[in-house]
Design a protein around this motif. Structure first.
Motif, short mmCIF file in Angstrom:
data_model
loop_
_atom_site.label_atom_id
_atom_site.label_comp_id
_atom_site.label_asym_id
_atom_site.label_seq_id
_atom_site.Cartn_x
_atom_site.Cartn_y
_atom_site.Cartn_z
N SER A 51 49.25 44.05 38.59
CA SER A 51 48.55 44.39 39.83
C SER A 51 47.42 43.41 40.07
N VAL A 52 47.34 42.89 41.28
CA VAL A 52 46.26 41.97 41.66
C VAL A 52 45.62 42.49 42.95
N ASN A 53 44.39 42.11 43.13
CA ASN A 53 43.66 42.52 44.34
C ASN A 53 44.12 41.71 45.54
N ILE A 54 44.20 42.40 46.67
CA ILE A 54 44.43 41.71 47.94
C ILE A 54 43.06 41.31 48.48
N VAL A 55 42.79 40.03 48.49
CA VAL A 55 41.47 39.53 48.88
C VAL A 55 41.60 38.77 50.20
N ALA A 300 36.52 39.92 50.60
CA ALA A 300 36.54 41.38 50.43
C ALA A 300 37.87 41.79 49.83
N VAL A 301 37.84 42.74 48.92
CA VAL A 301 39.05 43.30 48.32
C VAL A 301 39.58 44.39 49.24
N MET A 302 40.76 44.15 49.80
CA MET A 302 41.33 45.07 50.78
C MET A 302 42.37 46.01 50.18
N GLY A 303 42.72 45.84 48.88
CA GLY A 303 43.70 46.69 48.23
C GLY A 303 44.31 45.97 47.04
#
Length: 392
Positions: A51-55, A300-303
């Motif tokens: 899992s990785v952050n959607i930035v 910003a981390v969006m998910g």
């Protein structure tokens, strides 16, 4: 016995043929004995999934959270600059001084006018006190008493007016001391000592900006704004004019600002020329390291998503496209991929690769599709090494 000439020619021809055939036979034997070159050695690693952050990233411009233009309120000649340019100042600190002598003289003049008004009031009061009993005895007309009372009231008004003029003169004298209206950092002075300055000047004397916190302005597209709002609606997040989003800031030198930011406002309307909304955020700025006018990248981390990742070294850029080299059944395979954001020392692969497939991390430039390779496990570099993708 001597050989005939014809025999000597036949013997010479046989020797020549033999000397010609022997070297060719030796070359063929040498070629047959030479071994083929070994397969090129490469270092490999499996593609992983996690899992990785959607930035999301945007370009932002820094400005003071408060900006105050310092302007003179009275006209006069600039006597001194009383601050250090570019240094922090506190509210009430002296910035400039205008020559106070004309205003001191004006104050003395109006104070004298006030004393004169007091004297006139005293005379009017005495006239009324003297005329009142005379009017009762009808020694003077009632009209004369009324005139004296009116003169007393006018004298009282003059005293009040003189007091107001004194107050204004004191204000003007105080305005010769130009102070900071806020805590912040003072900019360069726009006027020199000795210049005639006034409230109608086109430029301020200087500007003071509050830079802790510092404001960052950036734009997002209308499509991105709508998509974000729909995602919030699907997630059951209550509608809010200003979403509670934690922001990061990366400076021009690549350094990540250690303090998170907070979204403050979203513009009322979309910009018709650019199709974007303007957003503003505040970031803590201890030490005033960040200054107005700088540019930075807001993120910003969006998910989060489940993504396939490979080491950055395994990705090769060729004429604007990206590819990786794999090892399949002991042979190299070149495959185009679609890359996503970078995650630390890894690169997200959006399409073209599956988790568990073996990619060549070192030595991809030495192989071609279908070529046998000698693969060995790749060891990640020590902390602090900066991996770079291979390129042509």
């Amino acid at each position: 016995m001597d050989c005939p000439a014809s025999n000597r020619l036949r013997i010479s021809g046989s020797l020549f043929l033999l000397s010609t055939v022997v070297p060719f036979a030796a070359c063929k034997k040498k070629d047959a004995d030479a071994a083929p070159p070994p397969p090129p050695a490469v270092l490999t690693a499996p593609a992983t999934s996690r899992s990785v952050n959607i930035v999301r990233n945007w370009t932002g411009a820094l400005d003071g959270s408060k900006n105050v233009d310092i302007r003179p309120r009275v006209s006069g000649y600039l006597l001194s600059r009383d601050y250090q340019e570019g240094r922090p100042v506190k509210k009430g600190d002296l910035l400039f001084t205008i020559d106070p002598r004309p205003f001191e003289a004006q104050l003395q003049q109006v104070e004298a006018d006030h004393l004169m008004a007091i004297a006139q009031r005293t005379k009017a009061e005495q006239d009324v006190a003297r005329y009142r009993p005379l009017a009762e005895k009808q020694a003077i007309s009632k009209e004369e008493l009324e005139h004296a009372i009116q003169a007393q009231e006018a004298a009282n008004a003059k005293v009040a007016a003189a007091l107001a003029v004194i107050e204004q003169a004191k204000l003007n004298l105080g305005f010769t001391k130009i102070v900071s209206e806020i805590d912040g950092v003072a900019g360069f002075a726009n006027r020199e000592i000795g210049d005639l300055v006034g409230s109608l000047d086109s430029k301020p004397l200087t500007t003071v900006s509050t830079v802790d916190p510092i404001k960052v302005s950036f734009q997002i597209s209308e499509q991105e704004y709508l998509a974000t709002q729909r995602e919030r609606e699907k997630a059951g997040i209550p509608a809010d004019d200003v979403p509670k989003v934690t922001l990061g800031l990366t400076l021009a030198d690549g350094h990540h600002h250690p303090h998170p930011g907070k979204l403050i406002s979203i513009s009322r309307e979309v910009n018709n020329q650019t199709g974007t909304f303007q957003l503003t955020a505040y970031f803590a700025n201890p030490g005033n390291i960040l200054r107005p006018g700088q540019f930075a990248r807001v993120d910003a981390v969006m998910g989060t998503i489940d993504a396939v990742l490979v080491p950055q070294r395994a990705v090769t850029e060729v004429q604007g496209s990206y590819q990786v080299a794999l090892v399949m059944d002991g042979k190299a395979e070149i495959r185009p991929v679609t890359t996503g954001p970078r995650e630390g020392t890894d690169w997200v692969i959006e399409s073209g690769l599956k988790a568990g497939e073996t990619v060549i991390v070192e030595g991809a430039m030495k192989v071609r599709g279908g070529m046998p390779v000698q693969a060995s496990p790749w060891t990640p570099p020590a902390a602090g090494d900066q991996p770079k993708p291979e390129g042509k």
